[in-house]
Every structure is written in structure tokens, then in C-alpha cells.
Design an enzyme around this catalytic site. Structure first.
Site, PDB file in Angstrom:
ATOM      1  N   ARG A 125      78.107  28.473  54.604  1.00  0.00           N
ATOM      2  CA  ARG A 125      77.536  28.572  53.257  1.00  0.00           C
ATOM      3  C   ARG A 125      76.034  28.647  53.399  1.00  0.00           C
ATOM      4  NH1 ARG A 125      78.238  23.558  50.446  1.00  0.00           N
ATOM      5  NH2 ARG A 125      76.028  23.356  50.832  1.00  0.00           N
ATOM      6  N   GLU A 144      68.965  26.595  54.024  1.00  0.00           N
ATOM      7  CA  GLU A 144      69.607  26.460  55.333  1.00  0.00           C
ATOM      8  C   GLU A 144      70.925  27.190  55.284  1.00  0.00           C
ATOM      9  OE1 GLU A 144      71.466  22.856  56.492  1.00  0.00           O
ATOM     10  OE2 GLU A 144      72.144  22.371  54.481  1.00  0.00           O
ATOM     11  N   ASN A 146      74.851  26.439  56.432  1.00  0.00           N
ATOM     12  CA  ASN A 146      75.759  25.393  56.916  1.00  0.00           C
ATOM     13  C   ASN A 146      76.901  26.064  57.653  1.00  0.00           C
ATOM     14  OD1 ASN A 146      74.702  22.949  55.247  1.00  0.00           O
ATOM     15  ND2 ASN A 146      74.885  24.618  53.785  1.00  0.00           N
ATOM     16  N   SER A 151      81.082  22.316  52.024  1.00  0.00           N
ATOM     17  CA  SER A 151      82.071  21.806  51.066  1.00  0.00           C
ATOM     18  C   SER A 151      81.867  22.343  49.654  1.00  0.00           C
ATOM     19  CB  SER A 151      82.066  20.283  51.074  1.00  0.00           C
ATOM     20  OG  SER A 151      80.790  19.819  50.770  1.00  0.00           O
ATOM     21  N   LYS A 305      68.869  23.177  62.531  1.00  0.00           N
ATOM     22  CA  LYS A 305      67.586  23.521  61.916  1.00  0.00           C
ATOM     23  C   LYS A 305      66.658  24.179  62.944  1.00  0.00           C
ATOM     24  CE  LYS A 305      68.557  21.052  58.023  1.00  0.00           C
ATOM     25  NZ  LYS A 305      70.020  20.926  58.076  1.00  0.00           N
ATOM     26  N   LYS A 364      61.979  18.336  58.712  1.00  0.00           N
ATOM     27  CA  LYS A 364      63.443  18.246  58.842  1.00  0.00           C
ATOM     28  C   LYS A 364      63.885  17.892  60.259  1.00  0.00           C
ATOM     29  CE  LYS A 364      64.613  21.640  55.299  1.00  0.00           C
ATOM     30  NZ  LYS A 364      65.616  22.669  54.946  1.00  0.00           N
ATOM     31  N   GLU A 368      72.588  16.979  59.269  1.00  0.00           N
ATOM     32  CA  GLU A 368      73.245  17.624  58.144  1.00  0.00           C
ATOM     33  C   GLU A 368      73.711  16.558  57.159  1.00  0.00           C
ATOM     34  OE1 GLU A 368      73.478  20.898  57.947  1.00  0.00           O
ATOM     35  OE2 GLU A 368      72.554  21.136  59.907  1.00  0.00           O
ATOM     36  N   GLY A 369      73.987  17.002  55.951  1.00  0.00           N
ATOM     37  CA  GLY A 369      74.635  16.095  55.002  1.00  0.00           C
ATOM     38  C   GLY A 369      73.721  15.502  53.954  1.00  0.00           C
ATOM     39  N   ARG A 450      74.587  24.111  42.729  1.00  0.00           N
ATOM     40  CA  ARG A 450      74.417  22.658  42.618  1.00  0.00           C
ATOM     41  C   ARG A 450      73.071  22.383  41.975  1.00  0.00           C
ATOM     42  NH1 ARG A 450      74.710  20.900  48.591  1.00  0.00           N
ATOM     43  NH2 ARG A 450      73.527  22.825  48.688  1.00  0.00           N
TER      44      ARG A 450
HETATM   45  P1  ADP Z   1      71.023  19.133  54.872  1.00  0.00           P
HETATM   46  O1  ADP Z   1      71.553  19.728  56.117  1.00  0.00           O
HETATM   47  O2  ADP Z   1      70.826  17.676  54.951  1.00  0.00           O
HETATM   48  O3  ADP Z   1      71.806  19.565  53.665  1.00  0.00           O
HETATM   49  P2  ADP Z   1      68.908  20.823  53.836  1.00  0.00           P
HETATM   50  O4  ADP Z   1      68.028  21.645  54.662  1.00  0.00           O
HETATM   51  O5  ADP Z   1      69.939  21.554  53.057  1.00  0.00           O
HETATM   52  O6  ADP Z   1      69.553  19.724  54.771  1.00  0.00           O
HETATM   53  O7  ADP Z   1      68.037  19.959  52.855  1.00  0.00           O
HETATM   54  C1  ADP Z   1      68.612  19.029  51.967  1.00  0.00           C
HETATM   55  C2  ADP Z   1      68.032  19.196  50.577  1.00  0.00           C
HETATM   56  O8  ADP Z   1      66.612  19.065  50.615  1.00  0.00           O
HETATM   57  C3  ADP Z   1      68.297  20.555  49.969  1.00  0.00           C
HETATM   58  O9  ADP Z   1      69.531  20.590  49.303  1.00  0.00           O
HETATM   59  C4  ADP Z   1      67.112  20.719  49.027  1.00  0.00           C
HETATM   60  O10 ADP Z   1      67.374  20.047  47.810  1.00  0.00           O
HETATM   61  C5  ADP Z   1      65.996  19.968  49.740  1.00  0.00           C
HETATM   62  N1  ADP Z   1      65.191  20.915  50.531  1.00  0.00           N
HETATM   63  C6  ADP Z   1      65.436  21.322  51.788  1.00  0.00           C
HETATM   64  N2  ADP Z   1      64.526  22.196  52.217  1.00  0.00           N
HETATM   65  C7  ADP Z   1      63.656  22.368  51.207  1.00  0.00           C
HETATM   66  C8  ADP Z   1      62.481  23.157  51.022  1.00  0.00           C
HETATM   67  N3  ADP Z   1      62.030  23.935  51.987  1.00  0.00           N
HETATM   68  N4  ADP Z   1      61.848  23.077  49.835  1.00  0.00           N
HETATM   69  C9  ADP Z   1      62.307  22.270  48.846  1.00  0.00           C
HETATM   70  N5  ADP Z   1      63.389  21.504  48.962  1.00  0.00           N
HETATM   71  C10 ADP Z   1      64.081  21.541  50.115  1.00  0.00           C
HETATM   72 MG    MG Z   2      71.895  21.371  52.757  1.00  0.00          MG
END
Ligand code: ADP
Ligand code: MG
Length: 474
Positions: A125, A144, A146, A151, A305, A364, A368-369, A450
Site C-alpha cells: 500500500r 511511504e 508498506n 491493513s 525507510k 524516521k 513500521e506501525g 485515513r
Molecule cells: P509508519 O511506517 O510508522 O506508518 P510513516 O512513514 O507512514 O511510518 O509515518 C507515520 C505517520 O506520520 C504518517 O501516517 C503521517 O501521518 C506522518 N508522516 C510521515 N511522514 C510524514 C511527512 N513527511 N510529513 C508529514 N507527516 C508525515
Molecule cells: Mg505509515
């Protein structure tokens, strides 16, 4: 983005009535989760959190996200098969990040033994936010991709019906008719079924590798039921069950509790906390087997990442997808600024830049999660502490995306009904199947929107921050 429902969003009586209808509609449609109090049984369940109103999504960006999904499928698949790229990219990370290092060790071990698996199934996703420029125009920016346990494809297959009803109750019949149908559960099941078929054993089962605590079981059941509809047998097992009941035969066919397993669909296994010594052994057993793993360990690593950051380097996509300049251009157009914090001049410079201007970035780790990223003051503090240590290289840095907030109501069991300023994240599900070197299926399988209140920087639906939503294209 213009808020689509300005007229109703402040009409308290209309909102109350619509919310009551919405909650019952969600329960009727099966938008369900087990409760925190009774996470191990389905006797008492509740609705999964969702928005009262669908959120506006620019049609052009929505279409762009769909149009690039097959490209991302190809890219993930290419990365997963490129040992040299994975090795080089993760070399610095695995020196300091124990979890990635352990996954990597299994990856190397199964490669050295020689892969028994010949059919490959990817379900991913790709998640995006709509970055609002100074002139008010929005751009699609990937957050990102996944590659393991993505899910909510199941529950979100049922949310559009709920929102359609809500809009009708609010007198917006025409708008209701414009909500798109969406059925990722069916698309994911199609991929799993194809992999099962190519594995080629009628009596073999599909094994959902599930968590110890299964609050989100209904999401998974949506996909399971699609498989049962195709007369494919599904079993649910935990790592612990695999450790106790799993074995490989001479041709490395996987048997668990006496049943041959054709496909292992991981809905678990992406956070370090679940792995004790036994679960690592179970993971290794699964990876060594002939069964189709969704994902195999190489594809899980392709979703780190650190890989995402390296993909954004000039020239990398071209090397990974030779002869596909259009796919490369579509993919690159979705990238936000991503920066390495590896030791050396480039990493030093970016660490200093982020410390000087922390609000421009997200820090970051390889996790994940949800709930792991660092922002603002916290980002600054952590970077200051680790800027001269190798630990720095376990993180990447990313430009912070700034979407335009819109008003909505987040419906959660036992929570008051109140209006919130919200931002949304769009996910597109991708499914592909490869047999040997031949790609036999490559599709976009549906979407997930979401939405969360702006005061939360981070976190998904399972983490209790975001809620399910439906895009209303504008
Ligand atoms: P995870 O693998 O924990 O889901 P993500 O990279 O999806 O990691 O980041 C988790 C959440 O953080 C995202 O759903 C988003 O709400 C926020 N986020 C992540 N990257 C960014 C970004 N570059 N700018 C703004 N918000 C972000
Ligand atoms: Mg995410």
C-alpha cells in the site's frame, strides 16, 4: 482543498442525527473491531473509528496515485530481486539497527541456501498526503510504501456504503451517488488466489500469520471470506503456532499442524517486539520454505525507510527500472525530499540543517506501525544527541508534508461528538504475482483514505489516531 460540506458541518442537530445513522450503518456493514477490553473474542465488538463525512480529495491527484501504482509494484519487485542494491543500501543501517540486521541475516541465509520459493506475491500500500503549496495548489507526495501487513483493505471495502447513506441523510443525494465503489478485499484475495493456484496443490491452504492480539480481525476476515468464496481453505496461525507445529519436508514444502501451506500472508512480523528467539526461528522456517510468502523477506526489506530514501537519489530509479523512463518519471513525481543521515559530509550537513530548522522535517527510524517518527523540538533534541554517533544512520530525514486541513467529525466509540480540523492520507493497494521471472499479475486493487486530527503528528488507525474515511473527489 475546499471543504465540501461547509453548510452542514456546523449544523449541530443535523450532525447528531447523521452520526447516529452512521454508527448503526457501520455496524450493519461490518466496519468492526474487537474492543480493547475483550481483544481475544468477538462476543463484544464495536465499530472501527471513521469520519462522519467523506473528505475532499482532488480528483487529479487521486488519479495520479492510481496511475503510478503498477509502477510501484514493479519497483518493489525489482528491489526485492536486487541483492547488490539491498546490500549496499542497508549496509550502514544494519550496523546500528538490530531489527533490520536480523531480517537481513535471514535474507542472506535463505539466499545462500538457494530459494525454494518460485512464486512471489506482493501486496503493498503506497501512502500519500496532499502537500499544499504556497499558491494553494496541492501535490501528491508519497509518505511511504508498506510492503508487509498493509491493513484496512477489508474494512474500507465497506465504508463507502456508510458514507453514501450519511450524505443522503444530510440531503446530499447527488453527492452520495458520486462516491466511488472500492473493494480492496476482493483485489487482495485475487492476488492471494492466483499465488495459491500457481503453487499448484489443491489440498494446500492459505495461512494468515496473525498477531497474538487480534483486534483488527474483521479486516482480515473480509479477505479470508473472499478466499473461502473461491473454495480456498484459510487457516489463521501465530508465529508461536508455526514454531510448535511447523516443519519442512525434503523438498521444503511447509506443513503446519498437518496441513500443507501454499501461501503465507503476514499480518504480523514487522515490529521487533513480536520476535523472541522462537518466533525468529519460526520466521526462518517460513522463509526457507517453498510456500509463497507475502511478502518474502527481501520484499519486507524493500519497504524499509532507508530503501525509500536511497530510491530518491538521482539515477537510482533508472538503474532499477531500465528501459522504463515513463514509469520512472511517474514514480519520481510523487517523491518528497528524502535525506540520508549516513556518516560523512552529506549526513553532517543534513543533520545540521534539520537541527537549525526542525519544523521543516520528519525524522524516521526503520520502524513500521505508526508512532515512531520524531517532529519539531523532539527531532531537534534527538538529532543533537546523536549527531556525532553512528546511531544517526538508523534514521532518515524527510521533508514535512503540509496538507490543507478540513473540518470533520471523528466517530469513535465512547467519545464525544466534536468537530476537528483534520488531514487525510490516501493509500493505494497494489497486488502483483511473479512466477520465476514472469510477472503474471500487476494491479492497483483499491484505495484507503485515513483521516486524523491535525494535533496528532503521527499514527494510523490501529494506533488509535487516524480513522477510516472515504474520498469525495473534487
Ligand atoms: P509508519 O511506517 O510508522 O506508518 P510513516 O512513514 O507512514 O511510518 O509515518 C507515520 C505517520 O506520520 C504518517 O501516517 C503521517 O501521518 C506522518 N508522516 C510521515 N511522514 C510524514 C511527512 N513527511 N510529513 C508529514 N507527516 C508525515
Ligand atoms: Mg505509515
Amino acid at each position: 482543498m475546499a471543504a465540501a460540506w461547509q453548510d452542514v458541518v456546523r449544523d449541530a442537530a443535523a450532525v447528531r442525527e447523521a452520526a447516529a445513522v452512521a454508527v448503526d450503518a457501520a455496524l450493519l456493514a461490518g466496519v468492526l473491531m474487537r474492543t480493547g477490553e475483550q481483544p481475544h473474542a468477538s462476543d463484544v465488538v464495536n465499530y472501527a473509528p471513521f469520519t462522519l463525512l467523506p473528505s475532499a480529495v482532488p480528483q487529479g491527484l487521486f488519479e495520479e496515485a492510481y496511475a503510478v501504482q503498477q509502477d510501484f509494484n514493479l519497483l518493489v519487485d525489482a528491489v526485492s530481486q536486487n541483492k547488490e542494491f539491498l546490500e549496499q543500501t542497508l549496509a550502514s543501517t544494519i550496523k546500528v539497527d538490530d531489527f533490520t540486521a536480523r531480517l537481513f541475516r535471514i535474507y542472506k541465509q535463505v539466499l545462500e541456501e538457494g530459494l525454494a520459493q518460485t512464486v512471489f506475491l506482493g501486496i503493498n500500500r503506497s501512502d500519500y498526503m496532499f502537500d499544499c503549496g504556497l499558491d494553494g495548489t496541492a501535490a501528491l507526495r508519497q509518505i511511504e510504501i508498506n510492503t508487509i501487513a498493509a491493513s484496512f483493505g477489508g474494512l474500507t471495502s465497506r465504508t463507502a456504503d456508510v458514507h453514501r447513506l450519511v450524505l443522503k441523510v444530510l440531503g446530499k443525494t447527488e453527492e452520495a451517488s458520486r462516491l466511488l465503489p472500492n473493494n480492496p478485499a476482493k483485489g487482495l484475495a485475487l492476488g492471494i488466489a492466483k499465488a495459491w493456484e500457481l503453487y499448484g496443490s489443491q489440498k494446500a491452504v492459505v495461512m494468515f500469520l496473525v498477531e497474538e492480539v487480534q483486534r483488527n480481525i474483521f479486516d482480515q476476515r473480509c479477505v479470508e471470506n473472499e478466499l473461502w468464496n473461491r473454495n480456498i481453505r484459510v487457516v489463521r496461525k501465530r508465529f508461536r503456532d508455526v514454531f510448535e507445529q511447523g516443519s519442512l519436508d525434503a523438498s521444503r514444502r511447509l506443513h503446519v499442524d498437518g496441513q500443507e501451506v501454499a501461501v503465507v500472508y503476514y499480518r504480523e512480523g514487522y515490529v521487533p517486539q513480536v520476535y523472541d528467539q522462537q518466533n525468529w526461528e519460526a520466521r526462518l522456517l517460513l522463509e526457507r520454505s517453498r510456500a509463497v510468502k507475502c511478502p518474502d523477506i527481501a520484499t519486507q526489506l524493500a519497504g524499509t525507510k532507508k530503501v525509500q530514501q536511497e530510491l530518491s537519489r538521482p539515477g537510482t530509479l533508472e538503474k532499477l527500472l531500465p528501459g522504463r523512463p515513463e514509469a520512472v518519471a511517474r514514480i519520481r513525481a510523487t517523491f518528497a525530499g528524502l535525506y540520508s543521515l549516513d556518516e560523512g559530509e552529506e549526513g553532517d550537513r543534513m543533520a545540521a540543517t534539520a537541527i537549525a530548522d526542525p519544523d521543516r522535517f520528519v525524522l524516521k527510524p526503520q520502524r513500521e506501525g505508526g508512532g515512531n517518527n520524531l517532529y519539531g523540538e523532539e527531532l531537534k533534541e534527538v538529532l543533537e544527541k546523536i549527531k556525532d554517533s553512528p546511531e544517526r544512520t538508523s534514521y532518515i530525514l524527510m521533508d514535512k508534508i503540509r496538507p490543507q486541513p478540513a473540518l470533520n467529525y471523528l466517530l469513535r466509540a465512547h467519545s464525544p461528538l466534536q468537530v476537528s480540523e483534520c488531514i487525510s492520507e490516501l493509500g493505494i493497494f497494489g497486488v502483483y504475482v511473479r512466477q520465476g521471472q514472469e510477472l503474471v499479475l500487476n494491479k492497483a486493487a483499491g484505495h484507503l483514505l485515513r483521516t486524523k486530527a491535525i494535533e496528532h503528528a503521527d499514527g494510523g488507525v490501529a494506533a488509535g489516531v487516524a480513522v477510516l474515511d472515504t474520498p469525495y473527489l473534487v
